[in-house]
Design a protein around this motif. Sequence first.
Motif, short mmCIF file in Angstrom:
data_model
loop_
_atom_site.label_atom_id
_atom_site.label_comp_id
_atom_site.label_asym_id
_atom_site.label_seq_id
_atom_site.Cartn_x
_atom_site.Cartn_y
_atom_site.Cartn_z
N ASN A 1 0.87 -1.17 0.00
CA ASN A 1 0.00 0.00 0.00
C ASN A 1 0.91 1.22 0.00
O ASN A 1 1.65 1.45 0.95
CB ASN A 1 -0.88 -0.01 1.25
N ASP B 1 0.50 4.32 0.34
CA ASP B 1 0.23 5.47 1.19
C ASP B 1 1.25 5.47 2.32
O ASP B 1 1.37 4.50 3.07
CB ASP B 1 -1.20 5.37 1.75
N LYS C 1 1.62 6.99 5.26
CA LYS C 1 1.16 6.81 6.64
C LYS C 1 0.71 5.37 6.88
O LYS C 1 1.00 4.78 7.93
CB LYS C 1 0.01 7.77 6.93
N THR C 2 0.02 4.78 5.91
CA THR C 2 -0.45 3.41 6.07
C THR C 2 0.72 2.44 6.16
O THR C 2 0.74 1.53 7.00
CB THR C 2 -1.36 3.02 4.89
N ARG D 1 2.45 2.77 9.57
CA ARG D 1 1.65 2.27 10.69
C ARG D 1 1.47 0.76 10.67
O ARG D 1 0.92 0.20 11.62
CB ARG D 1 0.30 2.99 10.69
N ARG D 2 1.93 0.08 9.61
CA ARG D 2 1.93 -1.38 9.63
C ARG D 2 2.85 -1.91 10.72
O ARG D 2 2.71 -3.03 11.18
CB ARG D 2 2.37 -1.94 8.27
#
Length: 464
Positions: free
Chosen positions: A279, A281, A283-284, A287-288
């Motif tokens: 992904n 993005d 931030k995504t 944050r994983r």
Amino acid sequence: MASAITIEKLKEIATCTMCSGLMQHPVNIHCGHSYCLLCILTVVKEKPWFKRFQCPHCGFTFEEGHWVYNNSLERLVELIQEMEKTEQELLCETHGERLQLFCEDDGQLICWRCERGPQHQGHATALVEDVCQGYKEKLEKAGRNLNLLQEECMNQKVFITTQITKWKDKIEIWRQKIKSDFKNLHTFLQEEEKLYLWRLEKEEEQMLRRLRESEANLQQKSEELKSHILEMEAKCQGSAQYLLQDVKGTLSRACAVKLEAPEVFSLEIQTAGDVADLNLDVKTMLRRHQVGVTLDPNTAHPSLTLSNDRRQVFCAHSQRNLESSSSRFTAFPCVLGCESFRSGRYFFEVDVGEGTAWDVGVCMENVERGPNMKQAPELGFWAIRRGTQNGYVALTSPHTALKLRERPLVVGVALDYEAGAVSFYNMTSGSHIFTFPKASFSDTLRPYFHVYQHSPLCLPPYSK
């Protein structure tokens, strides 16, 4: 005698053309010719001002030290010397008689007086001439088995060499794929690319080390087999007495040689690096690997006050009377997170808000916390700072000025322990701030915060 002819032929192979004697500590130069080590050194010492020298046999040029020891040839010289000693008629050490008999029970040459003695009484004995051919056939069979093992060993070595080539090719293909996938991405993805490549490099080194160890073991087994084969050939071509001398021990050693089944290596790359599956993005992706961080009151400087949930901290004017502890910061108003990192990837966020000064990052668990405390990577600190005078800086040695397009209200800290990377992001915009040069972590890392007056810090709650 045929054995004498054989010895002469072997001596022709093992004779140094420079000194006309059997080679002592033979060495090979790259043209393939061999000489005594002392002889080749003599050539070099005669012209010390020369950088290149010529092979006495073919004129091939070589440099000093550009030769390798020929262990097989040195072993051949030793066998020739042994064969020359045994070419003479062997006599019984006890009776001085010719050793014309062979004791099957004891596997040794004896004379007629030994046969009648108590040591060999009742043993099965036969004339040397009668048993020589049978044992010669056994030796030849053992030699053939060793040759088969040698051939299998070389096939395995070729297979491992091919595996190494295939592995390196696959690594290179994967490396190029990662580079291509990350080429058009922005700064964050360039940092991710570096992390993947570092991990892939480690995986490459680990597998190549295992493959090369297997290759080296097979080469060593090959040399051992060659030595046994030379011994078998020398026995079979020598005199009957030499052939039968310790013949059972020779056969036993030859039959004891085994070739283990080669280790099977999986050339599947474990490093995940398919950008198409990610992904994209920022931030995504960060944050994983997110973890919830809380503050450790046992490390907090006396001027710091922590909230009940240990997610907020601010700097008071007066210092509290706290119990003395070696884990507490005393030089500066700092505090650590409770979480410890010894491997893997982690990410946490720090809400710096409208604060005018702060330090956030990670540090080694055993850093100096007293008067000698200094924040630098070589002393176990990886952090960035917003200062009231110098603006934003990374706490490198010396400090690195950071030019940010917009002020971050929330700072993200990303750690990849194995890759040795600590990176910082503006979570307001998702943009990359700074990545420290690659480090080699050897101890536990913990979240690190330096709190200034009128600039409280907050750790946003996180739940998966």
